[in-house]
Design a protein around this motif. Structure first.
Motif, PDB file in Angstrom:
ATOM      1  N   ASP A   1     -13.917   5.783   1.738  1.00 20.48           N
ATOM      2  CA  ASP A   1     -13.576   4.657   2.607  1.00 20.48           C
ATOM      3  C   ASP A   1     -12.373   3.881   2.092  1.00 20.48           C
ATOM      4  O   ASP A   1     -11.450   3.575   2.830  1.00 20.48           O
ATOM      5  N   GLN A   2     -12.406   3.590   0.777  1.00 20.60           N
ATOM      6  CA  GLN A   2     -11.290   2.844   0.186  1.00 20.60           C
ATOM      7  C   GLN A   2     -10.003   3.641   0.295  1.00 20.60           C
ATOM      8  O   GLN A   2      -8.947   3.109   0.622  1.00 20.60           O
TER       9      GLN A   2
ATOM     10  N   PHE B   1      -9.221   6.040   2.400  1.00 20.23           N
ATOM     11  CA  PHE B   1      -8.728   6.150   3.773  1.00 20.23           C
ATOM     12  C   PHE B   1      -8.117   4.822   4.238  1.00 20.23           C
ATOM     13  O   PHE B   1      -7.091   4.796   4.916  1.00 20.23           O
ATOM     14  N   TYR B   2      -8.750   3.746   3.848  1.00 22.16           N
ATOM     15  CA  TYR B   2      -8.232   2.422   4.225  1.00 22.16           C
ATOM     16  C   TYR B   2      -6.804   2.245   3.709  1.00 22.16           C
ATOM     17  O   TYR B   2      -5.905   1.837   4.440  1.00 22.16           O
ATOM     18  N   CYS B   3      -6.578   2.577   2.438  1.00 25.26           N
ATOM     19  CA  CYS B   3      -5.239   2.458   1.856  1.00 25.26           C
ATOM     20  C   CYS B   3      -4.252   3.380   2.563  1.00 25.26           C
ATOM     21  O   CYS B   3      -3.133   2.990   2.875  1.00 25.26           O
ATOM     22  N   ARG B   4      -4.680   4.615   2.786  1.00 26.04           N
ATOM     23  CA  ARG B   4      -3.760   5.585   3.390  1.00 26.04           C
ATOM     24  C   ARG B   4      -3.436   5.189   4.825  1.00 26.04           C
ATOM     25  O   ARG B   4      -2.317   5.361   5.286  1.00 26.04           O
ATOM     26  N   GLN B   5      -4.424   4.643   5.531  1.00 27.16           N
ATOM     27  CA  GLN B   5      -4.154   4.224   6.907  1.00 27.16           C
ATOM     28  C   GLN B   5      -3.100   3.119   6.929  1.00 27.16           C
ATOM     29  O   GLN B   5      -2.384   2.930   7.900  1.00 27.16           O
TER      30      GLN B   5
END
Lengths: 255, 481
Positions: free
Chosen positions: B429-430, B432-436
């Motif tokens: 989750d972390q 993906f959040y950063c990459r998004q």
């Protein structure tokens, strides 16, 4: 311009999207509504490239580019922004530090130098005022200990600063009281522009009183089953999703 | 859930940045250890009789001891006769200024980013540079002397301040304390000595830089810091070693003594060679570090950032003897590749109203194994003692391990002891959040890890905090698939 064609996607072996077709023109705001489990959030995650979803068929092109071929950070650089339904906490990482890293990462892909810190702070101050965020949130860890409303406002802050061309809002209204909802909606409305498309995902009609869409689509069982203007939301508000589900069930029985 | 792409594999394949060997003419005595070797080391250093006797007593005790095996680390038994116990850059002139330092040595330190000359000119950090077993240069001596601060190599201290050394050596870590401390006491070659007189706030950061250069030698230094009443000193320690296929033993002893109202801050950034991806080579870092808060209201803080070594095995500890004395331990330990770390602290509460704080952050990646082992002991005399312990572990990938082994022993009912522990994975989750948000996997990993360590980095002096963040990023480099 976003063009989604016959999109099929699954997660953990279960097919969730079963042939979604959708076009969004620049400047348009589209809403996706639908019952729980219909695939609304899956659509948001597939468009932004979440790794645990598998696209099994179909295509998504965005401004002529095959969006599905890009890594999540490349999609972000191409202008895709997802406002998370459940924003993630990152302990020990300052909120504005995170945001500046994001802004500079995207700038770097465009060959731009990192933004000057003073310029960044001025922009952030303004954007925080717009969503009525307390300045103490600047240096707190990303989303850590934020209330539900604060997390959602933080998403809008990020959206403002990253200036996406396609903003996807995944149930941004969930868990918000009416005041917070208004603040968040105002923030979103302020970002409406002829260059920016938005996809607003919601279970409830309530949000669409504040963010008025150009088009509304109803997603059920992984397909868009109805599309219409903003009046469709009122119709759904009156009848609920029960009619649609009943209709689908009868179709399923005859298929 | 997909694992964070090829992060794990590539983590293990990252390059070690300090792995070069410098070609310096070195004097090494033959391998092996017996009483004659102890005598030889002592005579090479022209030591007084009392010190030779002290060494021999340690040696005679060491031969009766057996190698401890209780730690959570796996390695073949060490052949102590296959190690050379003395290596020194040759010739070893007595240095009065940096201009006299061997150019090759200076080049080595420049390469390590520790330009001794630059240090002297630009920064306000006094450095004692130790190569293999010997102190090669100490900067800023004159300026420190004005303040009455003694900062020199251990050998020099033995020659010039024998009474101070004799009064304090072994007073915190007795020769019989443990196997490696006994071994060190018998064969230690050099190290740093530091003395802060009463009421003096040391005018600059003091720093020791350790470098192992020679092959097949062990490194055994001693550091002794004495802070007299009301004094203050901040001390930094850095370490690197060349890349070699065999394992090398580093068994140091650090002793700190803080008298009434004195404060000692001791920070380590340890980056010994960790071995390659398959676990070949690397340093065995078996170190005894202990401080004694001898006086009332004295304070000792240990801060460590452990990114190197094949095996790290150490517990910087504080004996809280004075009333109202304070002990602190802040630690970041990163294990990647095949690294193993068994580290933590001991806080021994003896005086009244003594307090201790333990914050440990363990990061495991690839096949790394990370163990926090800590002891909080409150003796009957320690009325009103308090301890707070927080142990957090972060896992990157699914082949690594994190373990927490706290021992708590309380003999005074008025004590308050708190222990918190958590284990988390760098979440999908972390990431993906950063990459998004447009942040690459590599930058996101480094950001999340640095965020996880922030409480500890806050305890480091500024330059060291920056260095520590850089080291963590380098160690996690290549984490993008």
């Amino acid at each position: 311009m976003l063009h989604i064609e016959n999109l099929h996607a699954s997660t953990a072996g279960t097919e969730i999207l079963r042939g979604v077709n959708l076009d969004i023109a620049p400047g348009e705001v589209h809403a996706i509504m639908g019952p729980n489990g219909s695939g609304k959030s899956t659509l948001a995650h597939v468009l932004s490239g979440r790794p645990d979803y598998e696209v099994t068929a179909g295509s998504v092109t965005y401004n002529g580019v095959d969006l599905l071929a890009l890594a999540p950070e490349e999609r972000a650089a191409a202008g895709v922004f997802l406002a998370f339904q459940y924003p993630v906490e990152i302990p020990g990482v300052g909120n504005l530090y995170f945001l500046r890293t994001a802004v500079n990462s995207i700038r770097a892909t465009k060959g731009l130098d990192p933004i000057a810190v003073t310029t960044f702070i001025k922009m952030a101050d303004k954007a925080m005022d717009a969503v009525e965020m307390d300045k103490s949130m600047k240096n707190r860890s990303v989303n850590e200990g934020f209330s539900g409303g604060e997390k959602k406002r933080n998403e809008i802050l990020q959206m403002t600063m990253l200036e996406p061309t396609l903003a996807i809002l995944d149930e941004t209204d969930s868990g918000l009281d009416i005041d917070a909802l208004r603040i968040v909606a105002n923030g979103v409305n302020a970002l409406r522009s002829p260059e920016r498309s938005m996809l607003v995902i919601t279970h409830y009609q309530r949000l669409l009183d504040y963010i008025v869409p150009d088009k509304i689509h109803v997603l059920a069982a992984g397909r868009i089953v109805r599309s219409g203007g903003k009046e469709l939301a009122l119709e759904l508000e009156a009848s609920g999703y029960a009619d649609i589900e009943a209709e689908l069930a009868s179709k399923g029985a005859t298929a | 859930m997909t694992p964070p792409s090829n992060e794990v594999t590539e983590l293990a394949e990252r390059e070690y940045q300090h792995g070069f060997v410098t070609d310096i003419e070195t004097e090494v005595i033959p391998k092996g250890l017996d009483e004659d070797v102890v005598r030889l080391i002592s005579s090479k250093k022209n030591e007084p009789e009392w010190l030779l006797e002290w060494r021999l007593a340690a040696y005679r005790h060491w031969v009766t001891m057996s190698e401890p095996t209780w730690q959570k680390a796996h390695y073949p038994s060490i052949d102590f006769q296959d190690i050379a116990y003395w290596a020194a850059p040759k010739p070893k002139p007595k240095l009065n200024s940096l201009d006299e330092v061997d150019p090759e040595l200076r080049e080595m330190f420049d390469k390590l980013g520790i330009s001794l000359a630059e240090q002297e000119r630009l920064s306000n950090v006094a450095v004692d540079a130790i190569v293999d077993s010997v102190s090669v240069a100490t900067t800023f001596k004159a300026k420190l002397a004005e303040a009455g601060v003694i900062f020199c190599s251990f050998s020099e201290a033995v020659a010039e301040h024998p009474d101070l050394v004799r009064a304090n050596l072994g007073s915190v870590v007795p020769v019989r304390d443990n196997y490696y401390a006994a071994l060190n006491s018998a064969v230690f070659s050099d190290g740093s000595f530091c003395y802060i007189p009463a009421g003096v706030r040391c005018p600059m950061e003091l720093s020791t830089y350790f470098r192992i250069n020679s092959a097949q030698t062990g490194q055994f230094e001693r550091t002794l810091i004495v802070a007299e009443e009301g004094s203050y000193v901040s001390y930094l320690e850095g370490c690197t070693a060349p890349m070699r296929d065999e394992n090398q033993l580093h068994a140091a002893v650090v002793e700190l003594v803080a008298h009434t109202d004195a404060q000692i801050k001791y920070a380590t950034v340890q980056n010994w060679y960790p071995g390659d991806a398959e676990g070949r080579g690397g340093i065995y870092n078996f170190v005894t570090k202990r401080g004694k808060c001898a006086g009332d209201r004295s304070k000792i803080s240990w801060t460590q950032v452990e990114t190197g070594s094949a095996i790290t095995w150490k517990y910087p500890s504080v004996v809280l003897q004075g009333d109202d004395s304070v002990g602190e331990f802040y630690s970041v330990a990163l294990t990647a590749g095949r690294q193993q770390a068994d580290t933590g602290t001991k806080m021994i509460h003896i005086g009244k109203n003594t307090s201790s704080t333990i914050v440990s952050k363990g990061i495991s990646a690839a096949h790394g194994q990370n163990t926090y082992r800590g002891q909080v002991k409150v003796l009957r005399s320690a009325q009103g003692a308090r301890n707070f312990t927080q142990c957090d572990s972060l896992l990157i990938g699914s082949d690594c391990g994190a373990h927490t082994v706290p021992y708590i022993e309380v003999k005074n009912a008025s004590a308050q002891v708190e222990h918190e522990a958590s284990t988390s994975k760098i979440g999908e989750d972390q990431m993906f959040y950063c990459r998004q948000r447009g942040i690459s996997e590599e930058d996101a990993t480094s950001m999340i890890v640095n965020g996880f360590c922030r409480e500890v980095f806050n305890e480091l002096p500024m330059e060291f905090a920056v260095e520590a963040q850089r080291l963590l990023s380098v160690s996690l480099e290549g984490s993008v698939g």
